[in-house]
Write a protein that holds these residues in place. Structure first.
Motif, PDB file in Angstrom:
ATOM      1  N   ILE A 196       0.831  -1.214   0.000  1.00  0.00           N
ATOM      2  CA  ILE A 196       0.000   0.000   0.000  1.00  0.00           C
ATOM      3  C   ILE A 196       0.862   1.260   0.000  1.00  0.00           C
ATOM      4  CG2 ILE A 196      -1.915  -1.200   1.133  1.00  0.00           C
ATOM      5  CD1 ILE A 196      -1.220   0.456   3.662  1.00  0.00           C
ATOM      6  N   ARG A 197       2.034   1.203   0.613  1.00  0.00           N
ATOM      7  CA  ARG A 197       2.910   2.374   0.616  1.00  0.00           C
ATOM      8  C   ARG A 197       3.474   2.630  -0.781  1.00  0.00           C
ATOM      9  NH1 ARG A 197       6.139   3.443   6.108  1.00  0.00           N
ATOM     10  NH2 ARG A 197       5.894   5.514   5.218  1.00  0.00           N
ATOM     11  N   ALA A 198       3.702   1.562  -1.526  1.00  0.00           N
ATOM     12  CA  ALA A 198       4.171   1.729  -2.900  1.00  0.00           C
ATOM     13  C   ALA A 198       3.082   2.335  -3.780  1.00  0.00           C
ATOM     14  CB  ALA A 198       4.621   0.382  -3.457  1.00  0.00           C
ATOM     15  N   MET A 301      -3.054  -4.152  11.534  1.00  0.00           N
ATOM     16  CA  MET A 301      -3.962  -4.405  10.426  1.00  0.00           C
ATOM     17  C   MET A 301      -3.676  -3.489   9.243  1.00  0.00           C
ATOM     18  SD  MET A 301      -8.144  -4.289  10.335  1.00  0.00           S
ATOM     19  CE  MET A 301      -8.296  -5.792  11.297  1.00  0.00           C
ATOM     20  N   VAL A 302      -3.705  -4.057   8.045  1.00  0.00           N
ATOM     21  CA  VAL A 302      -3.681  -3.297   6.805  1.00  0.00           C
ATOM     22  C   VAL A 302      -5.078  -3.381   6.209  1.00  0.00           C
ATOM     23  CG1 VAL A 302      -2.692  -3.104   4.499  1.00  0.00           C
ATOM     24  CG2 VAL A 302      -1.230  -3.758   6.424  1.00  0.00           C
ATOM     25  N   MET A 303      -5.690  -2.228   5.975  1.00  0.00           N
ATOM     26  CA  MET A 303      -7.067  -2.200   5.505  1.00  0.00           C
ATOM     27  C   MET A 303      -7.154  -2.707   4.061  1.00  0.00           C
ATOM     28  SD  MET A 303      -8.139  -1.014   8.319  1.00  0.00           S
ATOM     29  CE  MET A 303      -7.699   0.052   9.704  1.00  0.00           C
ATOM     30  N   PRO A 304      -8.319  -3.183   3.649  1.00  0.00           N
ATOM     31  CA  PRO A 304      -8.489  -3.616   2.264  1.00  0.00           C
ATOM     32  C   PRO A 304      -8.191  -2.469   1.302  1.00  0.00           C
ATOM     33  CG  PRO A 304     -10.351  -4.309   3.606  1.00  0.00           C
ATOM     34  CD  PRO A 304      -9.539  -3.387   4.451  1.00  0.00           C
ATOM     35  N   PRO A 305      -7.697  -2.758   0.104  1.00  0.00           N
ATOM     36  CA  PRO A 305      -7.293  -1.688  -0.831  1.00  0.00           C
ATOM     37  C   PRO A 305      -8.406  -0.701  -1.171  1.00  0.00           C
ATOM     38  CG  PRO A 305      -6.483  -3.815  -1.572  1.00  0.00           C
ATOM     39  CD  PRO A 305      -7.404  -4.098  -0.429  1.00  0.00           C
ATOM     40  N   ALA A 306      -9.654  -1.137  -1.071  1.00  0.00           N
ATOM     41  CA  ALA A 306     -10.760  -0.272  -1.478  1.00  0.00           C
ATOM     42  C   ALA A 306     -11.324   0.578  -0.351  1.00  0.00           C
ATOM     43  CB  ALA A 306     -11.883  -1.119  -2.077  1.00  0.00           C
ATOM     44  N   GLN A 351     -12.033   4.446  -2.104  1.00  0.00           N
ATOM     45  CA  GLN A 351     -13.390   4.409  -2.644  1.00  0.00           C
ATOM     46  C   GLN A 351     -14.444   4.337  -1.540  1.00  0.00           C
ATOM     47  OE1 GLN A 351     -14.057   1.064  -5.240  1.00  0.00           O
ATOM     48  NE2 GLN A 351     -16.181   1.631  -5.710  1.00  0.00           N
ATOM     49  N   HIS A 352     -14.137   3.604  -0.457  1.00  0.00           N
ATOM     50  CA  HIS A 352     -15.146   3.381   0.575  1.00  0.00           C
ATOM     51  C   HIS A 352     -14.611   3.750   1.955  1.00  0.00           C
ATOM     52  CE1 HIS A 352     -17.554   1.246  -2.356  1.00  0.00           C
ATOM     53  NE2 HIS A 352     -16.606   0.356  -2.553  1.00  0.00           N
ATOM     54  N   ASP A 353     -15.542   4.151   2.816  1.00  0.00           N
ATOM     55  CA  ASP A 353     -15.247   4.278   4.238  1.00  0.00           C
ATOM     56  C   ASP A 353     -15.485   2.933   4.914  1.00  0.00           C
ATOM     57  OD1 ASP A 353     -14.526   6.945   4.328  1.00  0.00           O
ATOM     58  OD2 ASP A 353     -16.577   7.637   4.682  1.00  0.00           O
ATOM     59  N   ILE A 482     -20.333  -8.441  22.864  1.00  0.00           N
ATOM     60  CA  ILE A 482     -20.381  -7.599  21.665  1.00  0.00           C
ATOM     61  C   ILE A 482     -19.580  -8.258  20.545  1.00  0.00           C
ATOM     62  CG2 ILE A 482     -20.028  -5.283  20.716  1.00  0.00           C
ATOM     63  CD1 ILE A 482     -19.738  -4.247  23.593  1.00  0.00           C
ATOM     64  N   ASP A 483     -20.125  -8.224  19.355  1.00  0.00           N
ATOM     65  CA  ASP A 483     -19.399  -8.619  18.150  1.00  0.00           C
ATOM     66  C   ASP A 483     -19.245  -7.373  17.289  1.00  0.00           C
ATOM     67  OD1 ASP A 483     -18.258  -9.824  15.952  1.00  0.00           O
ATOM     68  OD2 ASP A 483     -20.070 -10.899  15.335  1.00  0.00           O
ATOM     69  N   TYR A 484     -18.002  -6.953  17.063  1.00  0.00           N
ATOM     70  CA  TYR A 484     -17.710  -5.803  16.214  1.00  0.00           C
ATOM     71  C   TYR A 484     -17.359  -6.313  14.821  1.00  0.00           C
ATOM     72  CZ  TYR A 484     -17.151  -3.311  20.675  1.00  0.00           C
ATOM     73  OH  TYR A 484     -17.342  -2.779  21.923  1.00  0.00           O
ATOM     74  N   LEU A 485     -18.133  -5.907  13.824  1.00  0.00           N
ATOM     75  CA  LEU A 485     -17.891  -6.327  12.449  1.00  0.00           C
ATOM     76  C   LEU A 485     -17.357  -5.139  11.648  1.00  0.00           C
ATOM     77  CD1 LEU A 485     -20.936  -7.740  13.330  1.00  0.00           C
ATOM     78  CD2 LEU A 485     -20.196  -9.127  11.404  1.00  0.00           C
ATOM     79  N   PHE A 486     -16.134  -5.255  11.142  1.00  0.00           N
ATOM     80  CA  PHE A 486     -15.504  -4.213  10.348  1.00  0.00           C
ATOM     81  C   PHE A 486     -15.835  -4.475   8.876  1.00  0.00           C
ATOM     82  CE2 PHE A 486     -13.159  -4.870  14.219  1.00  0.00           C
ATOM     83  CZ  PHE A 486     -12.881  -3.592  14.678  1.00  0.00           C
ATOM     84  N   TYR A 487     -16.445  -3.486   8.232  1.00  0.00           N
ATOM     85  CA  TYR A 487     -16.994  -3.740   6.904  1.00  0.00           C
ATOM     86  C   TYR A 487     -16.852  -2.506   6.022  1.00  0.00           C
ATOM     87  CZ  TYR A 487     -20.975  -0.728   7.930  1.00  0.00           C
ATOM     88  OH  TYR A 487     -21.755   0.369   8.210  1.00  0.00           O
ATOM     89  N   TYR A 488     -17.143  -2.677   4.773  1.00  0.00           N
ATOM     90  CA  TYR A 488     -17.230  -1.551   3.821  1.00  0.00           C
ATOM     91  C   TYR A 488     -18.185  -1.956   2.696  1.00  0.00           C
ATOM     92  CZ  TYR A 488     -14.051  -4.255   0.832  1.00  0.00           C
ATOM     93  OH  TYR A 488     -13.478  -5.249   0.054  1.00  0.00           O
ATOM     94  N   PRO A 489     -18.808  -0.948   2.037  1.00  0.00           N
ATOM     95  CA  PRO A 489     -18.811   0.485   2.343  1.00  0.00           C
ATOM     96  C   PRO A 489     -19.666   0.797   3.563  1.00  0.00           C
ATOM     97  CG  PRO A 489     -20.296   0.042   0.523  1.00  0.00           C
ATOM     98  CD  PRO A 489     -19.621  -1.265   0.837  1.00  0.00           C
ATOM     99  N   ARG A 490     -19.266   1.844   4.288  1.00  0.00           N
ATOM    100  CA  ARG A 490     -19.988   2.229   5.494  1.00  0.00           C
ATOM    101  C   ARG A 490     -21.398   2.670   5.135  1.00  0.00           C
ATOM    102  NH1 ARG A 490     -17.940   6.851   9.813  1.00  0.00           N
ATOM    103  NH2 ARG A 490     -19.642   6.601  11.324  1.00  0.00           N
TER     104      ARG A 490
END
Length: 575
Positions: A196-198, A301-306, A351-353, A482-490
């Protein structure tokens, strides 16, 4: 669909046939153990300066080679939460030549599995080291083993533990241990951060450190501190008005106090004061959404590219609560810790939050009604049935999740429903809050879809065997579900993505109490022969499942008889 016991019985039969084939191969006069040692491994990783692991995966099997600086024994395990509790272990004792397939349900001596799935290929002591090779199927269908799933697309790989010692038989390892994460599949680990840095030269780093924070001289401490992000990264009001995306994060550990930092969890707030301006009488500020977490061996964590986690601007997080668990069992005094986290963020929005769905009891409804955790073993159940109906998109992608309870938590299960149809079932079988504060199940894999209208059923299981007064709340001495689900698009969800009773999109189905641990539905630790031994243990075998070194050369006749017998009677070596 066969039951777990039927599947396990079938696995006993098929894996016994595998052992028979291995025995035939070992008995071929032209094949020696030395030749097996010379077969190349495709991967290796130095888990510790005293522990080297090599491995190869092919044809549904994993073959490992361990080289450890030890005189007595070595052990390696795959675990759910990163510690010994809930670990699937194999260990080798050099003096006796025993290879033992084992598991652990507590921080105690490993329990030998009833069915021994690991096969010893070779073992020796050379130059102050123990060198051992062994193999087993990736999937054994034995409930005392974990399946080794393809982790090439996982964020974190498999959690592992390793230990070694000089005593003749396995015993407490002391400091001779290590743990972390390992990617078993693929040709080499993927450096997602470098990728991602590249791709974005505008990514900047910001370290958020709690400088010279005293670590108390007691075994366990949970310390929380509020971070005003604008102050932490040095932005003025104009800069903070511009939205940015966090695209990765990692832990920054003080080298002097690294052994004492057990894990941390980060909660996000829209206000700059960590929710204090939104506090409620009798319960205080809302806990916020878990947006980050770290435990030893876990990479950031590295977030998904989108997608990225939005900070600043009108809709981004403005402050973090960082909860750090310090572990100081020897009660060392005078420790000052300057650990924290490193954010990688960019003004180039993706593209997405990223959004966070919170299901179960994220606003602590059970605390407000003064619900207690019953003495003994119990379950509290929730249902989230309406939140996804507010999706603007037809479908979102969950790329990570965090199943969260506190110290009394023993097991947690979440079922995703689409109408009356079960879509998926995810669980943590042996929950271990002390190890990591929460859990992202292996079953999450590379992610999964949640469609508009999907619902969830959430069950949290607890052990309060001592019968102490235990309620729900914000403190680590209280409980959560609690179950925290990390998703996109917000999505513009109700109540900031919290599925709870006050918003009318959730239900609490009450508490069930059980007589013992068998009531909570835990599968891991059940013996492959269907026994319900409360210890979940087989006897320690006196010989390896594949046979001790020196079996080479017995000849085809004995191997043929054994192969026929194993096939005819259809059972695996169950001790």
């Amino acid at each position: 669909k066969p039951s777990p016991l039927e599947s396990s019985t079938f696995a006993c039969w098929t894996n016994m046939r595998f052992l028979a084939i291995m025995f035939v191969l070992l008995c071929i006069p032209t094949v020696s153990l030395a030749a097996l040692n010379n077969i190349a491994f495709t991967r290796s990783q130095q888990l510790d300066s005293d522990f080297l692991l090599r491995w190869t995966i092919e044809d549904g099997q994993i073959r490992i080679g361990i080289e450890a600086t030890a005189a007595g024994w070595v052990g390696f395990g795959i675990t759910e939460a990163g510690g010994m509790k809930g670990a699937d272990i194999v260990y080798f004792e050099a003096g006796s030549g025993n290879l033992v397939d084992a598991h652990a349900l507590e921080y105690s001596m490993p329990l030998a599995d009833v069915c021994q799935d690991w096969v010893l290929l070779s073992g020796s002591k050379e130059g102050g080291k123990i060198i051992v090779e062994a193999t087993r199927p990736l999937r054994t269908d034995d409930n005392e083993d974990w399946e080794l799933a393809d982790d090439s697309e996982f964020q974190q790989g498999h959690a592992f533990i390793a230990a070694w010692g000089d005593s003749e038989t396995i015993s407490y390892h002391g400091a001779k241990r290590t743990s972390g994460r390992i990617q078993l599949f693929g040709s080499a680990p993927v450096d997602r951060l470098a990728l991602i840095r590249a791709a974005d030269s505008g990514i900047v780093e910001s370290d958020i450190l709690h400088t010279d924070n005293p670590i108390p001289a007691r075994p366990t401490t949970y310390h929380e501190w509020c971070v005003d992000l604008q102050e932490a990264v040095g932005f003025d009001d104009a800069a903070a008005a511009v939205p940015r995306h966090v695209v990765a994060y990692d832990a920054v550990l003080d080298p002097d106090t690294k052994p004492y930092v057990h894990h941390f969890v980060v909660y996000g707030h829209a206000s700059r004061d960590c929710g204090e301006s939104q506090s409620r009488p009798g319960i205080g500020a809302l806990p916020g959404a878990i947006v980050m977490g770290w435990a030893p061996g876990r990479q950031g964590m590295v977030m998904p590219p989108a997608a990225g986690l939005r900070i600043f601007g009108d809709e981004g997080y403005r402050s973090f609560v960082v909860q750090t668990h310090y572990n100081n069992p020897d009660r060392v005094s005078g420790l000052l810790d300057s650990s924290g986290l490193r954010l990688y963020h960019t003004q180039t929005l993706r593209q997405h939050d990223i959004g966070v769905m919170q299901i179960g009891d994220p606003v602590l409804y059970l605390a407000l009604i003064n619900q207690q955790v019953a003495s003994g073993w119990s379950k509290h159940s929730f249902e989230c049935g309406k939140m996804t109906s507010d999706f603007e998109a037809d479908e979102v992608t969950v790329f990570s999740r965090f199943l969260h309870m506190h110290a009394a938590g023993e097991r947690m299960e979440v079922v995703q429903m689409r109408g009356d149809q079960e879509v998926r079932r995810d669980s943590v079988e042996v929950y271990d809050f002390e190890q990591s504060g929460g859990h992202d199940p292996v079953s999450t894999g590379g992610g999964f879809a949640v469609r508009k209208g999907d619902s969830f059923k959430i069950d949290c299981y607890y052990s309060n065997v001592g019968g102490r007064e235990l309620g729900f709340g914000l403190g680590s001495q209280d409980e959560m579900c609690i179950d925290y689900l990390f998703y996109y698009p917000r999505q513009p969800l109700l109540a900031e993505g919290s599925c709870h009773m006050f918003s009318g999109n959730a239900q609490y189905h009450g508490e069930e109490v059980y007589e013992d641990v068998h009531g909570i539905g835990r599968v891991f630790g059940l013996a492959c022969d269907g026994s319900e031994d409360p210890e979940g243990a087989g006897s320690i075998p006196t010989e390896s499942g594949a046979a001790r070194l020196g079996v080479v050369g017995f000849g085809w006749a004995l191997a043929g008889i054994l192969s026929f017998a194993f096939s005819a009677f259809g059972s695996r070596l169950c001790l």
